[in-house]
Design a protein around this motif. Structure first.
Motif, short mmCIF file in Angstrom:
data_model
loop_
_atom_site.label_atom_id
_atom_site.label_comp_id
_atom_site.label_asym_id
_atom_site.label_seq_id
_atom_site.Cartn_x
_atom_site.Cartn_y
_atom_site.Cartn_z
N VAL A 1 -6.45 -6.39 -3.17
CA VAL A 1 -5.95 -8.19 -2.49
C VAL A 1 -5.74 -9.17 -3.82
CG1 VAL A 1 -8.43 -8.61 -1.33
CG2 VAL A 1 -5.92 -8.80 -0.39
N PHE B 1 0.68 -7.69 6.63
CA PHE B 1 -0.69 -7.80 5.97
C PHE B 1 -1.15 -9.10 6.51
CE2 PHE B 1 -3.59 -7.69 2.06
CZ PHE B 1 -5.03 -7.06 2.62
N TYR C 1 -1.79 -12.21 3.41
CA TYR C 1 -0.48 -13.27 3.15
C TYR C 1 -0.44 -14.28 2.77
CZ TYR C 1 1.51 -7.87 1.95
OH TYR C 1 2.03 -6.71 1.11
N CYS D 1 6.20 -4.96 1.92
CA CYS D 1 4.52 -4.26 2.14
C CYS D 1 5.33 -2.68 2.86
CB CYS D 1 3.71 -5.01 3.10
SG CYS D 1 1.88 -3.79 3.51
N ASP E 1 3.74 -3.70 -2.03
CA ASP E 1 2.47 -3.21 -1.42
C ASP E 1 2.60 -2.04 -1.13
OD1 ASP E 1 0.52 -3.38 -0.90
OD2 ASP E 1 0.21 -5.76 -0.05
N ALA F 1 0.19 -0.45 -0.17
CA ALA F 1 -1.63 -0.06 -0.62
C ALA F 1 -1.52 1.53 0.32
CB ALA F 1 -2.48 -1.23 0.36
N TYR F 2 -0.62 1.68 1.07
CA TYR F 2 -0.87 3.25 2.13
C TYR F 2 0.35 4.02 1.39
CZ TYR F 2 -3.50 0.09 4.82
OH TYR F 2 -3.90 -1.20 5.01
N THR G 1 -4.10 1.05 -4.50
CA THR G 1 -5.18 0.93 -4.45
C THR G 1 -6.06 2.03 -4.49
OG1 THR G 1 -6.69 -0.63 -3.23
CG2 THR G 1 -5.07 0.69 -1.92
N SER H 1 -8.82 1.75 -2.56
CA SER H 1 -9.38 1.41 -1.49
C SER H 1 -9.05 2.45 -0.58
CB SER H 1 -9.74 0.04 -0.25
OG SER H 1 -10.16 -0.74 -1.82
N LYS H 2 -7.75 2.61 -0.23
CA LYS H 2 -7.63 3.64 1.47
C LYS H 2 -7.15 5.81 0.65
CE LYS H 2 -6.77 -0.50 2.91
NZ LYS H 2 -7.42 -0.98 3.64
C1 LIG Z 1 -0.75 -3.78 2.49
C2 LIG Z 1 -2.06 -4.15 2.01
N1 LIG Z 1 -2.51 -4.33 0.76
C3 LIG Z 1 -3.52 -4.79 0.31
C4 LIG Z 1 -4.59 -4.80 0.58
C5 LIG Z 1 -5.77 -4.89 0.13
O1 LIG Z 1 -6.61 -3.69 -0.40
P1 LIG Z 1 -7.46 -3.32 -1.89
O2 LIG Z 1 -7.69 -4.86 -1.92
O3 LIG Z 1 -8.72 -3.08 -0.90
O4 LIG Z 1 -7.27 -3.20 -2.59
C6 LIG Z 1 -4.82 -4.02 1.88
C7 LIG Z 1 -5.72 -3.88 2.90
O5 LIG Z 1 -5.75 -3.27 4.25
C8 LIG Z 1 -3.36 -3.71 2.94
O6 LIG Z 1 -3.40 -3.67 4.20
#
Ligand SMILES: Cc1ncc(COP(=O)(O)O)c(C=O)c1O
Length: 359
Positions: free
Chosen positions: A84, A108, A111, A155, A186, A188-189, A220, A222-223
């Motif tokens: 993010v 997301f 944005y 995304c 993007d 992230a997933y 990321t 994070s996921k």
């Molecule tokens: C599409 C997308 N991008 C970026 C992020 C940011 O994730 P992080 O900052 O935890 O890496 C998220 C988090 O939910 C997301 O859904």
């Protein structure tokens, strides 16, 4: 005399995170339902012994590991405090005051917020009835305002709808929009996608193998890697663009524990792949049951499912909360539900069976 703050911030309330309610199952933030790997806990404990020192501002070890993983040069990687913050840095690096940031909507939820707080303006293009990004409409909108658009977010898989973009769609989009506009894929997933959709890194070069300087991929930890609480993500792209992203980096914003945990996570790909496999199997089980209940669920490629409930979303959200399941509701559009452990998913399915009986 009232304090002077930026007038354009009036009405911007900041990011609204998924709720945590004691005693309820939280399926609102697309986190991993499983705790950290033992090797990650160990690495953080060791890094903790040096916590009196500032972290490595260049994230040198992690950057080198990521460069090796993706077969790119180290200057093609930037590590950030969650992806993010890299979204924010990319906007700051490309958009002057009043310029536009284009993206599909819904996407997301950070944005529009990051765009406005950077002094830029969102250019939001509705998604299709199938809940997918509409790249033709997005390209038309970007071309119509080409001189004024600084950046585009694509995304894929899209948060919150779970849909992915095909190779043809991305190539078509990149061929249409001016090559001096930054296009952020993007992802992230990405690790949860099982539909054969392309890995964004393939678009870092064009059909002739020449590097594109306007494409950047965001990933990321994070996921799929389960490190949401540590805040670490990364961008892969062209040095010309990433040097500008480095210029707006907040010094030391990626902490030492996050760096240590991310570094060892890259050595544990097999365990993490197994965890991702559990999530995608559970996603199929949950999706099948939602379909059998006649609910409007999309074929998600992420670690969540999307129910396009439209005007019924608020009532669904309230029902779920009463049943101690916290989902992420976007009033008027739909609800996103994270795929978690089998037990958490069962709790959700029990509640939604009741809902479908009543709806
Ligand atoms: C599409 C997308 N991008 C970026 C992020 C940011 O994730 P992080 O900052 O935890 O890496 C998220 C988090 O939910 C997301 O859904």
């Amino acid at each position: 005399m009232a304090v002077r703050v930026r007038p354009d911030l009036a009405g911007i309330t900041g990011y609204v995170p998924g709720r945590t309610v004691p005693g309820a199952v939280k399926l609102a933030s697309n986190e991993s339902g499983i705790g950290p790997l033992p090797s990650v806990v160990q690495a953080m404990a060791s890094a903790g012994e040096l916590i009196n020192r500032y972290p490595d501002n260049n994230a040198s070890v992690l950057t080198a590991k990521l460069a090796a993983k993706f077969g790119v040069d180290t200057e093609q990687i930037v590590v950030g405090c969650g992806s993010v913050m890299l979204c924010q840095q990319l906007i700051q690096a490309t958009c002057a005051q009043g310029q536009k940031v284009a993206f599909g909507w819904r996407s997301f939820e950070a944005y529009p917020l990051l765009t406005r707080t950077a002094g830029a303006e969102p250019l939001m293009v509705p998604i299709t009835e199938q809940q997918a990004l509409d790249l033709d409409a997005l390209a038309d909108a970007v071309i119509a305002e080409a001189d004024n658009v600084g950046l585009v977010f694509l995304c894929t898989p899209n948060n919150p709808t779970g849909t992915t973009l095909s190779r043809e769609e991305i190539n078509g989009f990149l061929a249409k929009v001016p090559g001096d506009i930054t296009v952020v894929l993007d992802e992230a997933y990405r690790e949860f996608a099982t539909d054969g959709s392309p890995d964004g890194t393939e678009f870092l070069v064009d059909d002739n193998g020449n590097p594109r300087d306007n494409v950047v991929v965001l990933r990321t930890f994070s996921k799929a890697y389960g490190l949401a609480g540590l805040r670490v993500g990364y961008a892969i792209g062209h040095p010309a663009l990433l040097n500008a992203v480095r210029a707006v980096h907040v010094p030391f914003s990626v902490n030492s524990l996050a760096l240590a945990a991310a570094e060892v996570s890259l050595d544990a790909e097999d365990e993490l792949t197994e965890r991702v496999g559990t999530v995608t199997t559970e996603r199929a089980r949950v999706t099948d049951e939602l379909k059998a209940l006649g609910l409007p669920v999309t074929e998600s490629q992420a670690n969540f499912v999307w129910l396009a409930l439209g005007e019924g979303t608020a009532a669904f959200d309230a029902f779920m909360q009463e049943h101690k399941v916290i989902v992420r509701a976007f009033a008027g559009d739909g609800a996103r539900v994270t795929i978690s452990t089998p037990d958490d998913n069962d709790a959700f399915l029990r509640a939604i069976r009741d809902y479908a009986g009543q709806a």
